[in-house]
Design a protein around this motif. Structure first.
Motif, PDB file in Angstrom:
ATOM      1  N   LEU A  29      -2.582   8.303 -14.568  1.00  0.00           N
ATOM      2  CA  LEU A  29      -3.255   9.604 -14.693  1.00  0.00           C
ATOM      3  C   LEU A  29      -4.454   9.482 -15.624  1.00  0.00           C
ATOM      4  O   LEU A  29      -5.533  10.035 -15.347  1.00  0.00           O
ATOM      5  CB  LEU A  29      -2.261  10.649 -15.224  1.00  0.00           C
ATOM      6  CG  LEU A  29      -2.724  12.096 -15.115  1.00  0.00           C
ATOM      7  CD1 LEU A  29      -2.931  12.480 -13.647  1.00  0.00           C
ATOM      8  CD2 LEU A  29      -1.695  13.022 -15.748  1.00  0.00           C
ATOM      9  N   GLN A  31       4.171   7.969 -11.664  1.00  0.00           N
ATOM     10  CA  GLN A  31       3.435   7.754 -12.900  1.00  0.00           C
ATOM     11  C   GLN A  31       2.728   9.038 -13.316  1.00  0.00           C
ATOM     12  O   GLN A  31       2.829   9.468 -14.466  1.00  0.00           O
ATOM     13  CB  GLN A  31       2.420   6.620 -12.679  1.00  0.00           C
ATOM     14  CG  GLN A  31       1.895   5.988 -13.946  1.00  0.00           C
ATOM     15  CD  GLN A  31       0.866   6.871 -14.647  1.00  0.00           C
ATOM     16  OE1 GLN A  31       0.115   7.590 -14.011  1.00  0.00           O
ATOM     17  NE2 GLN A  31       0.852   6.810 -15.967  1.00  0.00           N
ATOM     18  N   GLY A  32       2.050   9.631 -12.363  1.00  0.00           N
ATOM     19  CA  GLY A  32       1.259  10.814 -12.652  1.00  0.00           C
ATOM     20  C   GLY A  32       2.119  11.973 -13.147  1.00  0.00           C
ATOM     21  O   GLY A  32       1.838  12.581 -14.195  1.00  0.00           O
ATOM     22  N   ASP A  92       3.680  -0.924 -10.256  1.00  0.00           N
ATOM     23  CA  ASP A  92       2.363  -0.917  -9.628  1.00  0.00           C
ATOM     24  C   ASP A  92       1.621  -2.215  -9.915  1.00  0.00           C
ATOM     25  O   ASP A  92       0.987  -2.805  -9.029  1.00  0.00           O
ATOM     26  CB  ASP A  92       1.548   0.280 -10.119  1.00  0.00           C
ATOM     27  CG  ASP A  92       0.323   0.497  -9.259  1.00  0.00           C
ATOM     28  OD1 ASP A  92      -0.791   0.228  -9.735  1.00  0.00           O
ATOM     29  OD2 ASP A  92       0.496   0.875  -8.088  1.00  0.00           O
ATOM     30  N   ILE A 115       0.269  -4.953  -7.229  1.00  0.00           N
ATOM     31  CA  ILE A 115      -1.129  -5.410  -7.196  1.00  0.00           C
ATOM     32  C   ILE A 115      -1.173  -6.930  -7.268  1.00  0.00           C
ATOM     33  O   ILE A 115      -1.909  -7.585  -6.527  1.00  0.00           O
ATOM     34  CB  ILE A 115      -1.937  -4.793  -8.354  1.00  0.00           C
ATOM     35  CG1 ILE A 115      -2.106  -3.291  -8.114  1.00  0.00           C
ATOM     36  CG2 ILE A 115      -3.296  -5.464  -8.486  1.00  0.00           C
ATOM     37  CD1 ILE A 115      -2.864  -2.586  -9.208  1.00  0.00           C
ATOM     38  N   LEU A 154      -2.344  15.626  -8.301  1.00  0.00           N
ATOM     39  CA  LEU A 154      -2.708  14.845  -9.471  1.00  0.00           C
ATOM     40  C   LEU A 154      -4.209  14.906  -9.711  1.00  0.00           C
ATOM     41  O   LEU A 154      -4.666  14.956 -10.860  1.00  0.00           O
ATOM     42  CB  LEU A 154      -2.259  13.382  -9.292  1.00  0.00           C
ATOM     43  CG  LEU A 154      -0.756  13.145  -9.415  1.00  0.00           C
ATOM     44  CD1 LEU A 154      -0.394  11.725  -8.993  1.00  0.00           C
ATOM     45  CD2 LEU A 154      -0.267  13.401 -10.828  1.00  0.00           C
ATOM     46  N   SER A 206      -3.958   3.877 -10.813  1.00  0.00           N
ATOM     47  CA  SER A 206      -2.494   3.980 -10.843  1.00  0.00           C
ATOM     48  C   SER A 206      -2.015   4.966 -11.893  1.00  0.00           C
ATOM     49  O   SER A 206      -0.938   5.526 -11.774  1.00  0.00           O
ATOM     50  CB  SER A 206      -1.866   2.632 -11.129  1.00  0.00           C
ATOM     51  OG  SER A 206      -2.576   1.629 -10.483  1.00  0.00           O
ATOM     52  N   ARG A 241       2.765   1.900  -3.232  1.00  0.00           N
ATOM     53  CA  ARG A 241       1.985   2.322  -4.380  1.00  0.00           C
ATOM     54  C   ARG A 241       1.788   3.828  -4.404  1.00  0.00           C
ATOM     55  O   ARG A 241       1.559   4.394  -5.479  1.00  0.00           O
ATOM     56  CB  ARG A 241       0.642   1.609  -4.383  1.00  0.00           C
ATOM     57  CG  ARG A 241       0.786   0.107  -4.605  1.00  0.00           C
ATOM     58  CD  ARG A 241      -0.548  -0.588  -4.756  1.00  0.00           C
ATOM     59  NE  ARG A 241      -1.195  -0.166  -5.983  1.00  0.00           N
ATOM     60  CZ  ARG A 241      -2.485   0.088  -6.092  1.00  0.00           C
ATOM     61  NH1 ARG A 241      -3.277  -0.014  -5.036  1.00  0.00           N
ATOM     62  NH2 ARG A 241      -3.002   0.459  -7.243  1.00  0.00           N
ATOM     63  N   ALA A 242       1.862   4.465  -3.277  1.00  0.00           N
ATOM     64  CA  ALA A 242       1.630   5.915  -3.242  1.00  0.00           C
ATOM     65  C   ALA A 242       2.709   6.671  -4.030  1.00  0.00           C
ATOM     66  O   ALA A 242       2.373   7.449  -4.936  1.00  0.00           O
ATOM     67  CB  ALA A 242       1.539   6.396  -1.803  1.00  0.00           C
ATOM     68  N   ARG A 252       2.276   6.125  -7.701  1.00  0.00           N
ATOM     69  CA  ARG A 252       1.220   6.951  -8.310  1.00  0.00           C
ATOM     70  C   ARG A 252       1.786   8.302  -8.687  1.00  0.00           C
ATOM     71  O   ARG A 252       1.521   8.828  -9.762  1.00  0.00           O
ATOM     72  CB  ARG A 252       0.060   7.140  -7.326  1.00  0.00           C
ATOM     73  CG  ARG A 252      -1.091   6.223  -7.554  1.00  0.00           C
ATOM     74  CD  ARG A 252      -2.342   6.712  -6.863  1.00  0.00           C
ATOM     75  NE  ARG A 252      -2.120   7.145  -5.481  1.00  0.00           N
ATOM     76  CZ  ARG A 252      -2.026   6.344  -4.449  1.00  0.00           C
ATOM     77  NH1 ARG A 252      -2.105   5.048  -4.629  1.00  0.00           N
ATOM     78  NH2 ARG A 252      -1.839   6.824  -3.230  1.00  0.00           N
ATOM     79  N   ALA A 253       2.608   8.841  -7.768  1.00  0.00           N
ATOM     80  CA  ALA A 253       3.202  10.153  -8.013  1.00  0.00           C
ATOM     81  C   ALA A 253       4.130  10.093  -9.218  1.00  0.00           C
ATOM     82  O   ALA A 253       4.044  10.946 -10.114  1.00  0.00           O
ATOM     83  CB  ALA A 253       3.962  10.617  -6.774  1.00  0.00           C
ATOM     84  N   HIS A 293       0.829  -1.207   0.000  1.00  0.00           N
ATOM     85  CA  HIS A 293       0.000   0.000   0.000  1.00  0.00           C
ATOM     86  C   HIS A 293       0.861   1.253   0.000  1.00  0.00           C
ATOM     87  O   HIS A 293       0.658   2.181  -0.788  1.00  0.00           O
ATOM     88  CB  HIS A 293      -0.893  -0.029   1.236  1.00  0.00           C
ATOM     89  CG  HIS A 293      -1.842   1.117   1.325  1.00  0.00           C
ATOM     90  ND1 HIS A 293      -1.479   2.349   1.813  1.00  0.00           N
ATOM     91  CD2 HIS A 293      -3.137   1.220   0.980  1.00  0.00           C
ATOM     92  CE1 HIS A 293      -2.522   3.161   1.774  1.00  0.00           C
ATOM     93  NE2 HIS A 293      -3.542   2.497   1.273  1.00  0.00           N
ATOM     94  N   ASP A 294       1.846   1.283   0.884  1.00  0.00           N
ATOM     95  CA  ASP A 294       2.694   2.461   0.995  1.00  0.00           C
ATOM     96  C   ASP A 294       3.594   2.639  -0.221  1.00  0.00           C
ATOM     97  O   ASP A 294       3.933   3.751  -0.586  1.00  0.00           O
ATOM     98  CB  ASP A 294       3.545   2.364   2.270  1.00  0.00           C
ATOM     99  CG  ASP A 294       2.698   2.555   3.517  1.00  0.00           C
ATOM    100  OD1 ASP A 294       3.228   2.387   4.630  1.00  0.00           O
ATOM    101  OD2 ASP A 294       1.494   2.853   3.368  1.00  0.00           O
ATOM    102  N   GLN A 311       4.372   2.189 -13.820  1.00  0.00           N
ATOM    103  CA  GLN A 311       3.128   1.434 -14.040  1.00  0.00           C
ATOM    104  C   GLN A 311       3.363  -0.048 -13.833  1.00  0.00           C
ATOM    105  O   GLN A 311       2.541  -0.753 -13.247  1.00  0.00           O
ATOM    106  CB  GLN A 311       2.609   1.649 -15.459  1.00  0.00           C
ATOM    107  CG  GLN A 311       1.829   2.924 -15.628  1.00  0.00           C
ATOM    108  CD  GLN A 311       1.096   2.942 -16.955  1.00  0.00           C
ATOM    109  OE1 GLN A 311       0.415   1.959 -17.283  1.00  0.00           O
ATOM    110  NE2 GLN A 311       1.240   4.015 -17.696  1.00  0.00           N
TER     111      GLN A 311
END
Lengths: 425, 151
Positions: B123, A212-213, A245, A249, B19, B121, A205-206, A209-210, A202-203, A242
């Motif tokens: 954007l 990837q985003g 991630d 999962i 985001l 996951s 993945r945060a 996300r950043a 969980h931790d 990605q």
């Protein structure tokens, strides 16, 4: 002659040995010639002597004498003796000589008879019988003694066994409580591990996300000003995050499937296949796929979300490992076998060499490395998931032609579903 | 139709809220976004405790997107508090969490969540999700929520 003299003469000449015994001290008072001859004694030898000297069985004879003298009644006494090496039976007729109240003596008249062959034989037989009986008795007694000692040994062994058994029971009891304790500890450890794995995933993945985003934003925002090389780098960052991630999962899924209690129920297989196909179609909306559905539509004993995950992973693989320039095939084929349902997920992809087939279900196995997408955990999830549902999994494949993966699940009973709970493995 | 109501983001990750804003723009979400970074602040915002008493600057939201794992007060605690507050009980709350645990989903709905959305996951997926959100905002009828004043 007068009567007393006549009687005296009669007794003297009688062929039957006759004697008169006095009551006092049982002394021999008179014996006729026949008596003296039979007993091979002279009158001088016997007169005045106690009668017991004559008797073979002293005690018995004396008892009888005493009895007659006491109650004044006649008696017949028998014994066996030897006469010139020949066994003879002697019968002593004894009667008290009358006197006023107490007999003064006892008359004894003896008649003998030789023991004949038949009697002799009977006598011998009796003797042998007695001897044999004695031997048998002794043998029986020996046997008894042996048995008794054997029984004693056995009893002792049984007692020892009992002691050992009770010790064993104690140990078993101790072992059982130890096992219970360890199982509780293990269950607790598993739970903690599960929470730990989950928390980490969980931790992790945060920040992913950043990554990837922001790399996506970078690629989009700066595409005018970025060089091709810079854009390429940004996209690689994006792809890598990605992928990580997806890996996390899958790891989480694998961990959950291994740990969770699975409540099995009757599942309509067709419904699950439909939902998987819908998902696959949505993901591959831009491609052409040959879809085939063959075979009956039974009900199986399974866990719905796990089954969905398993079938999805297999179907997804079928469309992942495709041969270039061929339309991918996804065939879902069901087979009914005794007590089980076999679902085949078949493709015309790149296939798998026999030497690689055994390691296929291990986590992190990616036979084709990065040439084809995937985390390498999909099949490990399939195997674990199917196992937890009480089924089995396998594959047939030809390199370069395609693969046919199968899973086998218990057929749902025809009469109403009975939910079955599988404990953690 | 509610393109003017404020959406309150409750998330301790500023990356995630950033985001979300970028994706919202791409998804053409018009509603103003407010954000707080822990459960206590969420309660304060909704209660109108200073500095959130100024409703001109900090309007009462029509929807709250609530993360679960936060310091000081968790999402569950905020939700439990909210559903016990007579005035604010009706506020739609979408859990917006990275959690994949079934227990969390069940617990959220037990405590009265209106939806459970898992943070995507990528954007692009987030943009698509917010597009769905805009559709929902268009079709949903919103309850009346009176601000916390006298009980």
């Amino acid at each position: 002659m007068d009567i007393p003299t006549l009687c005296g003469a009669l007794f003297e000449t009688s062929p039957f040995p006759t004697a008169l015994i006095g009551s006092a001290a049982h002394t021999f008072l008179y014996g006729n010639s026949a008596f003296l001859e039979v007993f091979e004694r002279s009158a001088g030898d016997l007169l005045g002597k106690p009668f017991s000297e004559v008797l073979t069985h002293k005690e018995a004879g004396l008892l009888v004498l005493k009895e007659i003298l006491a109650n004044g009644r006649p008696k017949l006494y028998r014994e066996q003796r030897l006469h010139k090496d020949t066994p003879v039976f002697c019968a002593y007729a004894m009667w008290p000589v009358p006197s006023n109240a107490v007999p003064s003596g006892v008359m004894i008249q003896i008649s003998t008879s030789e023991i004949d062959e038949k009697t002799q034989a009977m006598s011998e037989a009796l003797l042998l019988g007695a001897i044999r009986q004695q031997k048998l008795t002794e043998a029986a007694e020996d046997s008894n003694r042996l048995l008794e000692s054997e029984i004693l040994k056995r009893t002792q062994t049984a007692a020892r066994l009992h002691v050992v058994q009770s010790e064993l029971q104690d140990k078993a009891g101790q072992l059982e409580s130890l096992v219970k304790q360890r199982t509780t500890e293990l269950t607790e450890t598993n739970k903690q591990l599960q929470s730990f794995v989950y928390a980490i995933a969980h931790d992790l993945r945060a920040p992913l996300r950043a990554m990837q985003g922001f790399s996506a934003i970078l690629a989009f925002e700066a595409q005018a000003t970025m060089s091709e090389k810079a854009k390429d780098c940004t996209l690689r960052i994006n792809k890598a995050s990605q992928f990580m991630d997806a890996l996390l999962i899958d790891l989480l899924t694998f961990s959950q499937i291994s740990q969770q209690r699975l409540q099995l129920s009757e599942i309509k297989l067709e419904a699950v296949l439909e939902s998987v196909l819908a998902r696959i179609r949505a993901e591959h909306h831009d491609k052409t796929i040959d879809e085939e559905r063959v075979g009956p539509s039974p009900q199986v004993l399974a866990h719905e979300t796990t089954l969905h995950q398993v079938v999805y992973n297999l179907a997804s693989n079928a469309l992942k490992f495709v041969r270039p320039n061929t339309t991918p095939l996804l065939r879902l084929r069901t087979e009914l076998r005794p007590g089980v349902v076999r679902l085949w997920v078949e493709d015309h992809g790149i296939g798998i060499a026999p030497s690689h087939q055994s390691q296929l279900f291990q986590p992190f196995t990616r036979l084709n490395g990065e040439r084809y997408p995937g985390t390498g955990i999909g099949l490990a999830i399939v195997q674990k998931g199917v196992e937890r549902m009480g089924g089995s999994v396998g594959l047939e494949s030809v390199l370069g032609e395609g693969s046919r993966f199968w899973i086998e699940l218990k057929k749902a009973p025809d009469t109403g579903a009975v939910p079955v709970e599988l404990k953690k493995s | 139709m509610n393109t003017i109501g404020t959406i309150l983001l409750v998330d301790d990750s500023e990356n995630d809220t950033f985001l979300f804003r970028v994706a919202s723009e791409k998804a053409a979400l018009r509603n103003p976004l407010q954000e707080v970074h822990d459960g206590e602040q969420a309660v304060a915002y909704l209660s109108g405790t200073p500095p959130f008493h100024d409703r001109a600057q900090y309007p009462l939201p029509i929807l709250m997107l609530l993360d679960l794992k936060m310091p000081k007060k968790s999402g569950f605690e905020v939700l439990a508090w909210l559903r016990s507050e007579s005035a604010l009980r009706r506020l739609p709350v979408f859990i917006f969490s990275a959690s994949l645990r079934k227990e969390d989903v069940d617990r959220a709905f037990d405590l009265g969540a209106s939806a459970f959305l898992v943070k995507p996951s990528t954007l692009d997926d987030l943009v698509q999700m917010i597009q769905t959100l805009t559709s929902w905002l268009k079709y949903n009828h919103f309850p009346e929520i009176n601000p916390v004043q006298n009980s």
